[in-house]
Scaffold this motif. Structure first.
Motif: not given
Length: 425
Positions: A4, A6, A213, A215, A222-223, A225-228, A230, A271
């Motif tokens: 990820v 990060g 959405t 983890e 996951t992407a 949910h994290r807004r980044e 994956v 996404t």
């Protein structure tokens, strides 16, 4: 393995020029000195030897033996012509297929062929100098596709058409096989809906349509949910895919890199995913490609959402105007009905006044009118009437009889003061 970024979305988004440079790749220069009519490789730089087969390639071997595929692709014929005539030649965007089988790849080169001469001027070989332009060409084609997509967005093409065209163009132009998917976020950002995935199996698209959405919900959930971004390089072993591993296996998917599509204010729009049929680790050019087209998708989705909101607002305004028009019409009808009732009431009052005046001017009969055919000589003391408007005067005996036997009869004697006066007579 799952990796990820990060970084927060703002930090993860690279400058547009950096993404373009990553997509263009580094220009790879190659050089070889060929000797004799067989074009034996006398010397070459490491880049050339790597293209020719890596550790198995070495000088002292004819070029056609190192790269036999060049024979059918016309390169050896050009070398023969330069060696025969002594005239240099150049090639622009020369297409060459390197390797064979599953490891084969298409490459593009700009090449110069210069004759080598001895002291007497006789051609003894050829200098082969080239620059690989594969990444540049792919970047140019991808950017051309992006411009076309931006033009579609500007002319307000349907969102499904834009996203489907974007997915297909990436799949066609990517150097290695890739299957593209775009999922759209629900307004609450809790679920992802199918947007476009022209090459994924229908059963797969149906299965993931509406996934939550969160983890560990695959790469895309996951992407989102994290807004980044994956990156899952091997679906078969990654814990994020525990609930979808069998589904991915049936669809023939082995890796999935997902990038969140974010609005300018950071809100989740969806996404952008790139699937692969074999486990793969992304290169910087792959990540740049995902960022560029995730940004393009964001423009399309934001424009679509804005249009939807505008249409909804216009529909609401139209409904409000219709409701106001109905209210105005109802008010006018009520006003007209009230005016009609007022007019009717005035007319009735006037009629009642006229009837009262006429009755006051006309004396009641002297004798009872309720005696029937035999008549009654008793004085007419009480007036009675019914709901039909008929009235008569009679003596107390016949009036009482009429009240008991005729429906809806009531006493209407002004002189006697109504029923109370009759009861207490």
């Amino acid at each position: 393995m799952t990796t990820v970024s990060g970084q927060p979305p703002a930090a993860a988004a690279q400058d547009g020029q950096e993404d373009l440079r990553a997509l263009s790749g580094r220009s790879t220069a190659l050089f070889a000195a060929l000797t004799g009519a067989a074009h034996v490789v006398e010397t070459a730089n490491p880049t050339f030897l790597a293209l020719a087969g890596g550790e198995g390639a070495h000088p002292g071997v004819p070029l056609a033996q190192l790269l036999p595929q060049l024979v059918d692709q016309g390169v050896i014929a050009v070398l023969d012509e330069v060696y025969r005539t002594g005239e240099p030649a150049t090639g622009r965007d020369v297409r060459v297929v390197l390797g064979t089988g599953p490891h084969a790849r298409e490459a593009r080169f700009d090449v110069t062929y210069e004759p080598r001469r001895n002291a007497g001027g006789t051609v003894t070989g050829i200098w082969l100098i080239g620059v690989e332009t594969t990444h540049v060409r792919h970047a140019q084609l991808l950017m051309a596709e992006q411009r076309a997509l931006l033009e579609q967005i500007a002319r307000q093409a349907p969102l499904a058409e834009v996203l489907d065209g974007m997915a297909r163009s990436i799949e066609q132009l990517a150097p290695q096989e890739v299957l593209v998917s775009v999922l759209l976020a629900d307004p609450d950002g809790r679920h992802l809906r199918h947007g476009a995935a022209p090459s994924l199996p229908g059963f797969y698209n149906e299965a993931i349509d509406g996934i939550a959405t969160g983890e560990g919900v695959g790469s895309c959930g996951t992407a989102a949910h994290r807004r980044e971004p994956v990156v899952v390089t091997d679906i078969a072993t990654d814990p994020f895919w525990a609930g979808f591993r069998d589904l991915a296996g049936r669809a023939g998917l082995a890796a999935c890199w997902s990038t969140p599509i974010l609005a300018r204010d950071g809100a989740l729009l969806g996404t952008f995913a790139m699937y692969h049929r074999t486990p793969r680790v992304p290169q910087e050019a792959d990540l740049a490609l995902a960022r560029v087209f995730a940004g393009t998708a964001a423009l399309a989705i934001e424009r679509h959402n804005s249009e939807q909101a505008q249409r909804a607002a216009e529909a609401e305004a139209e409904a409000a105007r219709d409701e106001l028009a109905r209210a105005v019409l109802a008010e006018r009808q009520l006003r007209a009905e009230a005016e009609q009732r007022a007019t009717a009431a005035a007319q009735l009052a006037e009629q009642m006044r006229a009837a009262a005046a006429a009755q006051a001017a006309t004396p009641h009969p002297e004798h009872c009118q309720l005696g029937g055919a035999q008549g009654c000589d008793e004085p007419a003391e009480v007036k009675i009437a019914d709901s039909w408007g008929d009235s008569a005067w009679g003596c107390p005996v016949h009036v009482e009889e009429a009240i008991l036997n005729v429906r809806s009869v009531f006493i209407a004697s002004e002189e006697l003061g109504g029923l109370a006066a009759y009861v207490h007579r």
